[in-house]
Every structure is written in C-alpha cells, then in structure tokens.
Design a protein around this motif. Structure first.
Motif, PDB file in Angstrom:
ATOM      1  N   MET A 128     -75.045 -25.955 -13.216  1.00  0.00           N
ATOM      2  CA  MET A 128     -74.047 -26.420 -14.179  1.00  0.00           C
ATOM      3  C   MET A 128     -72.703 -25.694 -14.042  1.00  0.00           C
ATOM      4  O   MET A 128     -71.720 -26.103 -14.637  1.00  0.00           O
ATOM      5  N   ARG A 129     -72.688 -24.599 -13.275  1.00  0.00           N
ATOM      6  CA  ARG A 129     -71.450 -23.804 -13.248  1.00  0.00           C
ATOM      7  C   ARG A 129     -70.412 -24.317 -12.260  1.00  0.00           C
ATOM      8  O   ARG A 129     -69.228 -24.140 -12.460  1.00  0.00           O
ATOM      9  N   GLN A 130     -70.865 -24.951 -11.186  1.00  0.00           N
ATOM     10  CA  GLN A 130     -69.873 -25.517 -10.240  1.00  0.00           C
ATOM     11  C   GLN A 130     -69.518 -26.902 -10.784  1.00  0.00           C
ATOM     12  O   GLN A 130     -70.031 -27.934 -10.318  1.00  0.00           O
ATOM     13  N   SER A 139     -61.200 -12.350 -15.531  1.00  0.00           N
ATOM     14  CA  SER A 139     -60.663 -12.963 -14.313  1.00  0.00           C
ATOM     15  C   SER A 139     -61.705 -12.735 -13.243  1.00  0.00           C
ATOM     16  O   SER A 139     -62.127 -11.597 -13.018  1.00  0.00           O
ATOM     17  N   ARG A 140     -62.129 -13.817 -12.597  1.00  0.00           N
ATOM     18  CA  ARG A 140     -63.132 -13.688 -11.534  1.00  0.00           C
ATOM     19  C   ARG A 140     -62.426 -13.714 -10.198  1.00  0.00           C
ATOM     20  O   ARG A 140     -61.693 -14.640  -9.884  1.00  0.00           O
ATOM     21  N   HIS A 141     -62.651 -12.676  -9.381  1.00  0.00           N
ATOM     22  CA  HIS A 141     -62.040 -12.619  -8.056  1.00  0.00           C
ATOM     23  C   HIS A 141     -63.044 -12.924  -6.945  1.00  0.00           C
ATOM     24  O   HIS A 141     -62.667 -13.116  -5.804  1.00  0.00           O
ATOM     25  N   VAL A 156     -72.860 -11.063 -25.672  1.00  0.00           N
ATOM     26  CA  VAL A 156     -73.681 -12.282 -25.551  1.00  0.00           C
ATOM     27  C   VAL A 156     -73.045 -13.202 -24.521  1.00  0.00           C
ATOM     28  O   VAL A 156     -71.859 -13.512 -24.602  1.00  0.00           O
ATOM     29  N   ASP A 157     -73.855 -13.625 -23.554  1.00  0.00           N
ATOM     30  CA  ASP A 157     -73.379 -14.592 -22.559  1.00  0.00           C
ATOM     31  C   ASP A 157     -74.508 -15.580 -22.283  1.00  0.00           C
ATOM     32  O   ASP A 157     -75.678 -15.283 -22.551  1.00  0.00           O
ATOM     33  N   ASP A 158     -74.165 -16.724 -21.743  1.00  0.00           N
ATOM     34  CA  ASP A 158     -75.224 -17.714 -21.494  1.00  0.00           C
ATOM     35  C   ASP A 158     -76.063 -17.313 -20.279  1.00  0.00           C
ATOM     36  O   ASP A 158     -77.293 -17.347 -20.326  1.00  0.00           O
ATOM     37  N   ILE A 159     -75.388 -16.930 -19.202  1.00  0.00           N
ATOM     38  CA  ILE A 159     -76.094 -16.648 -17.952  1.00  0.00           C
ATOM     39  C   ILE A 159     -75.782 -15.231 -17.506  1.00  0.00           C
ATOM     40  O   ILE A 159     -74.622 -14.804 -17.569  1.00  0.00           O
TER      41      ILE A 159
HETATM   42  C1  R5P Z   1     -69.738 -17.993 -16.389  1.00  0.00           C
HETATM   43  O1  R5P Z   1     -69.459 -19.042 -15.919  1.00  0.00           O
HETATM   44  C2  R5P Z   1     -71.012 -17.712 -17.120  1.00  0.00           C
HETATM   45  O2  R5P Z   1     -70.857 -17.960 -18.482  1.00  0.00           O
HETATM   46  C3  R5P Z   1     -71.435 -16.254 -16.904  1.00  0.00           C
HETATM   47  O3  R5P Z   1     -70.448 -15.410 -17.433  1.00  0.00           O
HETATM   48  C4  R5P Z   1     -71.612 -15.971 -15.462  1.00  0.00           C
HETATM   49  O4  R5P Z   1     -72.418 -16.921 -14.861  1.00  0.00           O
HETATM   50  C5  R5P Z   1     -72.211 -14.595 -15.255  1.00  0.00           C
HETATM   51  O5  R5P Z   1     -72.388 -14.380 -13.881  1.00  0.00           O
HETATM   52  P1  R5P Z   1     -72.539 -12.929 -13.301  1.00  0.00           P
HETATM   53  O6  R5P Z   1     -73.706 -12.281 -14.018  1.00  0.00           O
HETATM   54  O7  R5P Z   1     -72.826 -13.140 -11.840  1.00  0.00           O
HETATM   55  O8  R5P Z   1     -71.256 -12.215 -13.532  1.00  0.00           O
END
Ligand code: R5P
Length: 304
Positions: free
Chosen positions: A94-96, A193-195, A218-221
């Motif tokens: 779902m992320r891409q 910011s994701r690099h 709290v995060d989803d993944i």
């Molecule tokens: C972002 O798109 C999601 O909500 C998570 O923040 C992300 O998937 C976390 O990935 P990672 O643990 O590799 O930083």
C-alpha cells in the motif's frame, strides 16, 4: 445458511482458528507446499461447494504468499464456493501509492487489481492510506478497513496513562490523533523527510513542555524502524523520557526491533496483525464483526 468456512494459509493457523471461533465459522483444512522445482501445490481438503469461504492470510512477505493465496481462491471458485473473502490483517503493497520517480511501478494499484480478480470481498486492519484515501480507489471488490486505534488507546490508557502520543509524520497523524482522542491524551505530530529506504530525518516543534509525559510514538508500519529510531533520537535530544514505540503492523526487517531498543526506546509493542514477539495488542475483537458480516451476506444460492 451453512456456517462460513475459514481456511488458513501456512503460518496463519493460530489466529485463523481464533477468528473462526469468534465468528462461529468452521475451521477447514488446506495444504500448500512446493514441488521440488519450487512451483506451488495447493489443495483444499475441506469441501467448499456452496460455502462462504474465508481465506486467512496476513500479507507480511507478500511475494512468498500471494500466489498460493490466489491459487486457493481460484480453486475454491472452481469447486463451487458461494463466496470467497480474504482476511489480511496486514495488507501489503500500500505504500508505493504513486510514481515518485519516472518509470516506477505503482504497486498498490496492481496488487489491488490482482486480489480483486480472485476475491469477492476483503477485510483488513489499518491499510496504509495516504495518497489513496480509501481502499475503493485500488480494490474493485468491497473492502473493509478496521482501525486498530481503539485497541491501541485501551492499551495506552492501561499501560502508559502519562502518555504524550507522537506521530512521526503527517501520514501517521491519523493514528496518533485517533489514539489520543480515544484515550483522552495529548498529541504532537512531527515532520519527516525520507532520503532513502533507511535514511529519514525528523524535525519537531518545541517539545520541552512535554517533559513530564512519556512519549508514545504511534505509526502504522514499522519496517526498517528507521522512522521510529529517528523519532526516538529526536525526542531524547529534546530531553524527553525514553519513548514507548507502538506499531500497528510489525513488518520489521531483520534486526529492526532490536535496533529500535538500541536507539533508546523504552519498549516496543505492536498489534497482532503480523505474528511477532512484540505483539501486545489484539485486534481480532475489532476485525471479527466485519468478517462475520461479509462472510454471511446472502448469495443467490442461499435464496434458491
Ligand atoms: C510511511 O509511509 C509509514 O507510515 C511508516 O512511517 C514507514 O513505513 C516506516 O518505515 P521504516 O520503519 O522503514 O522507517
């Protein structure tokens, strides 16, 4: 109507049995193995003709499971199942959800089309909806997304009543704010910011005012845990207590949970959408009613 029939893909047996019990379904048997050359063999041992069939398969490591899942659904269809649903507590790919760079495959859409071609309905927990706003944008079949927020809020209220809910980024705000609202606790959302796959940078507003709270991120993944680890470092640098990290889906690349503790997390807990030693929050009570409804919707066969 005959009770629904739950079939578990390998590795999903314990929660599939609990799901069958919770919705009053029969737990059937199927087998999946590989031929010596690596191709898949799938066999449904319990007769499915005329039944409402529920395939149970969480989709961590989807490339390993999805072909067997499609073969099982197609076999159930061939063998006369009245209705075939998928319960995937974690829904992969779902992320891409956009073409970020020229030439990239938008895998959320293709994966949705693939599963929609073999299932009649789908139930999942907190799919990563960001640029897609609803599962209906990528799944052609009815799809229910259950939120784990009430279960996380119960856990936070019970285990960390002094919590400040922290969302790492705008995408996670939906979980952090929902949990905070349900638990009656404060929240902040940071900026990410994701690099690169493992390279993220977190910026935060002034945090000193929250020094008497325990941050609960709290995060989803949680995948590489790069996001959570950067948040932990940012919160610690601001003088806050060691954070508790809560993920809905324990995707965890190898070593990620351990790296998070090494980064300074006081505790790492997850919902049980993907079996993992960090599972501490059960989502079955939230998921079961949706599955029961979909599995019992009358079919033309019932009417006849
Ligand atoms: C972002 O798109 C999601 O909500 C998570 O923040 C992300 O998937 C976390 O990935 P990672 O643990 O590799 O930083």
């Amino acid at each position: 109507m005959t009770a629904p029939l739950v079939l578990a893909l390998p590795g999903n047996e314990p929660w599939a049995a609990a799901l069958a019990g919770a919705i009053g379904a029969e737990l059937g048997a199927m087998r999946v193995r590989r031929f010596p050359d690596g191709e898949r063999y799938v066999r449904l041992d319990t007769p499915v003709a005329g039944r409402s069939v529920v395939l149970a398969c969480t989709l961590r490591d989807p490339d390993e499971h999805v072909l067997a899942l499609c073969f099982a659904a197609a076999a159930a269809r061939d063998l006369g199942a009245a209705r075939i649903g998928l319960v995937a507590p974690y829904l992969a790919y779902m992320r891409q959800d956009a073409r970020f760079r020229p030439g990239e495959a938008i895998t959320s859409v293709t994966f949705g089309a693939l599963l929609s071609s073999v299932f009649d309905w789908l139930a999942t927990v907190d799919p990563h909806l960001h640029r897609h706003h609803a599962l209906a944008e990528v799944y052609r079949v009815p799809a229910t997304a259950v939120s784990a927020a009430p279960a996380i809020a119960d856990w936070v209220r019970r285990e960390q009543p002094d919590a400040l809910l922290v969302g790492p980024d705008e995408e996670s705000a939906q979980w952090a704010t929902a949990v905070a609202a349900a638990a009656g606790l404060p929240w902040v959302v940071l900026t990410k910011s994701r690099h690169g796959d493992r390279d993220v940078e977190i910026t935060a507003p002034e945090l000193a005012v929250w020094r008497d709270c325990t941050p609960v991120v709290v995060d989803d993944i949680v995948s590489t845990a790069g996001t959570m680890a950067a948040v932990v470092a940012r919160l610690r640098a601001a003088g806050l207590r060691a954070p508790v990290c809560v993920g809905v889906h324990a995707v965890f690349a190898p070593g990620a949970a351990e790296a998070l503790v090494a980064a300074g997390a006081a505790r790492v807990v997850t919902c049980d959408t993907i079996p993992h030693p960090t599972n501490a929050i059960g989502v079955l009570p939230l998921l079961a009613p949706a599955v029961s409804t979909w599995a019992r919707i009358a079919t033309p066969q019932d009417a006849g």
